[in-house]
Motif scaffolding. Structure first.
Motif, short mmCIF file in Angstrom:
data_model
loop_
_atom_site.label_atom_id
_atom_site.label_comp_id
_atom_site.label_asym_id
_atom_site.label_seq_id
_atom_site.Cartn_x
_atom_site.Cartn_y
_atom_site.Cartn_z
N SER A 68 0.84 -1.18 0.00
CA SER A 68 0.00 0.00 0.00
C SER A 68 0.88 1.23 0.00
O SER A 68 2.02 1.19 0.47
CB SER A 68 -0.91 0.01 1.23
N TYR A 69 0.36 2.34 -0.53
CA TYR A 69 1.14 3.58 -0.54
C TYR A 69 1.27 4.18 0.86
O TYR A 69 2.13 5.01 1.11
CB TYR A 69 0.54 4.60 -1.51
N SER A 70 0.39 3.76 1.77
CA SER A 70 0.47 4.24 3.15
C SER A 70 -0.24 3.25 4.05
O SER A 70 -1.02 2.42 3.57
CB SER A 70 -0.16 5.62 3.29
N LEU A 114 0.79 12.42 1.37
CA LEU A 114 1.19 11.81 0.10
C LEU A 114 2.50 12.41 -0.38
O LEU A 114 2.77 13.60 -0.16
CB LEU A 114 0.13 12.06 -0.97
N VAL A 170 2.64 1.78 -5.31
CA VAL A 170 2.44 3.11 -5.91
C VAL A 170 0.95 3.30 -6.18
O VAL A 170 0.17 2.35 -6.23
CB VAL A 170 3.25 3.27 -7.21
N HIS A 171 0.55 4.56 -6.34
CA HIS A 171 -0.86 4.86 -6.60
C HIS A 171 -0.92 6.15 -7.42
O HIS A 171 0.12 6.74 -7.72
CB HIS A 171 -1.62 5.01 -5.29
N SER A 215 2.00 8.53 -7.00
CA SER A 215 2.23 8.60 -5.55
C SER A 215 3.14 7.45 -5.13
O SER A 215 2.85 6.28 -5.43
CB SER A 215 0.91 8.49 -4.79
N LEU A 216 4.22 7.79 -4.45
CA LEU A 216 5.16 6.79 -3.95
C LEU A 216 4.81 6.43 -2.51
O LEU A 216 4.27 7.26 -1.77
CB LEU A 216 6.59 7.32 -4.02
N PRO A 217 5.13 5.21 -2.07
CA PRO A 217 4.85 4.83 -0.69
C PRO A 217 5.49 5.79 0.31
O PRO A 217 6.65 6.20 0.16
CB PRO A 217 5.46 3.43 -0.58
#
Length: 388
Positions: free
Chosen positions: A3-5, A298, A323-324, A358-360
């Motif tokens: 997950s990205y977060s 983010l 990533v997202h 979007s990077l983790p």
């Protein structure tokens, strides 16, 4: 890193929830009140009203500000759909203001241009939802000045931004707005599993949101129409909702808040490290204004060659790196296209979207994990560009 977060839960958090579970109240009770008071004190607001989600808080905020059919809400197209949907829930018309390409936030210059045009046609907004994208505050002083000049109300959608600062003060003090909304979803800075909070310095707005989150019902003797009833008596004075937060969620939130500054500092460290590690790659790293301290919900880059985004995304996902993309512009969603919006109306937000990745980024992320993300991103970009 699938997950990205993700949330960071420690033993103190677990014990706080267990204690709440073993107490007399597990739905809305004293811990919700404690959570509200703690948030208000932390950000420098007078009042806080907890809800079961930030979406609910946005809806309550709009209702408290009198948004209804025949009125207008403007917001950024670069946001999650809830920032616009809250206006539709009230029967209002929704429109958008394009973003600043550097900050990804609603652009005050474009806002002023749109206000000037709207004044000529008597189409000025009643409410503006200013979204603090990624955790960095919008230029609230500029927005606040325009709100006074053109007589509209302002909600700060700070779902990304609790713990962030604007001009050295915490986001949420409502110095330039009527209401600020926070989110406590697990991917956010602090979590209550699900939950939201609206803060304000206006006692009447707080009172309205408190009533509307619980069916529009009151038991307050000073508000009852019929005061000659027993202790069982209540009255519904408005068409409200069941948007209450539970004491279990609030207990987790109170515990999480003890680490808020720690969470934000670590996210800032990781963001700065990303900036350094990615400097040589063909991409644009986020821009942070000097008067802001981002909460860094983010970390969004923009690829220099947007056409390779899909390949980079898929390659990294195949390696288990979460990533997202944040966000698909709201006005391009099929529901909003059915309302008359279309591609091409807000070109800066659209250009941003096509290049964004979007990077983790999360509190418990290690430097080794971050190095893996950077290496995988570098390889994925090189591979995608060679294929292109």
């Amino acid at each position: 890193m699938h997950s990205y977060s993700r949330q960071s839960i420690n033993q103190a958090d677990i014990e706080a929830v267990i204690e709440a579970l073993q107490s007399e109240y597990i739905t809305q009770g004293p811990r919700v009140l404690e959570f509200e008071r703690t948030i208000a004190s932390k950000v420098g607001a007078e009042y806080a009203v907890a809800a079961n989600s930030a979406t609910s808080s946005l809806h309550l905020a709009c209702l408290a500000l009198g948004l209804s059919a025949g009125k207008r809400l403007w917001t950024s197209p670069n946001t999650f759909v809830a920032s616009a949907n809250c206006g539709l829930y009230c029967g209002a018309e929704v429109d958008f203001v394009d973003i600043n390409p550097a900050t990804y936030n609603l652009c005050p210059i474009k806002l002023e241009e749109k206000l000037i045009a709207a004044e000529q046609t008597n189409q000025l907004p009643d409410v503006l939802v200013a979204v603090h994208m990624c955790g960095q505050s919008c230029d609230m002083a500029a927005i606040g000045r325009l709100a006074k000049q053109y007589n509209f109300r302002v909600i700060e959608d700070a779902s990304h931004a609790i713990g962030g600062k604007y001009h050295d003060e915490y986001v949420g003090n409502c110095r330039h707005s009527d209401i600020t909304v926070f989110s406590f979803h697990p991917v956010k800075i602090v979590t209550t599993a699900e939950g939201g909070m609206a803060v304000t310095n206006d006692a009447e707005l707080a009172k309205a949101m408190e009533s509307l989150r619980s069916h529009g019902i009151t038991r307050d003797p000073s508000e009852l129409k019929d005061v000659n009833q027993g202790a069982w008596y209540y009255e519904q004075h408005a068409l409200g909702f069941n948007y209450r937060m539970t004491d279990l969620q609030a207990a987790l939130g109170v515990s999480q808040l003890t680490r808020l500054d720690e969470f934000v500092e670590r996210r800032n460290q990781l963001a700065q490290r990303y900036n350094e590690k990615l400097a040589s790659l063909p991409l644009i790293t986020p821009t942070l204004l000097g008067n802001c301290k981002s909460a860094w919900h983010l970390y969004v880059i923009q690829l220099a060659e947007p056409s390779c985004r899909r390949r980079v995304f898929d390659t990294m996902r195949e390696q288990g790196i979460g990533v997202h993309v944040h966000y698909i512009p709201v006005h391009t969603q099929p529901y909003y296209q059915a309302l008359g919006f279309d591609w091409g109306q807000f070109p800066v937000a659209e250009d941003y979207y096509h290049a964004a990745l979007s990077l983790p980024l999360f509190f418990d992320m290690t430097e080794d994990e971050q190095d893996q993300v950077v290496a995988a991103l570098s390889d994925a970009i090189s591979s995608a560009l060679n294929i292109s």
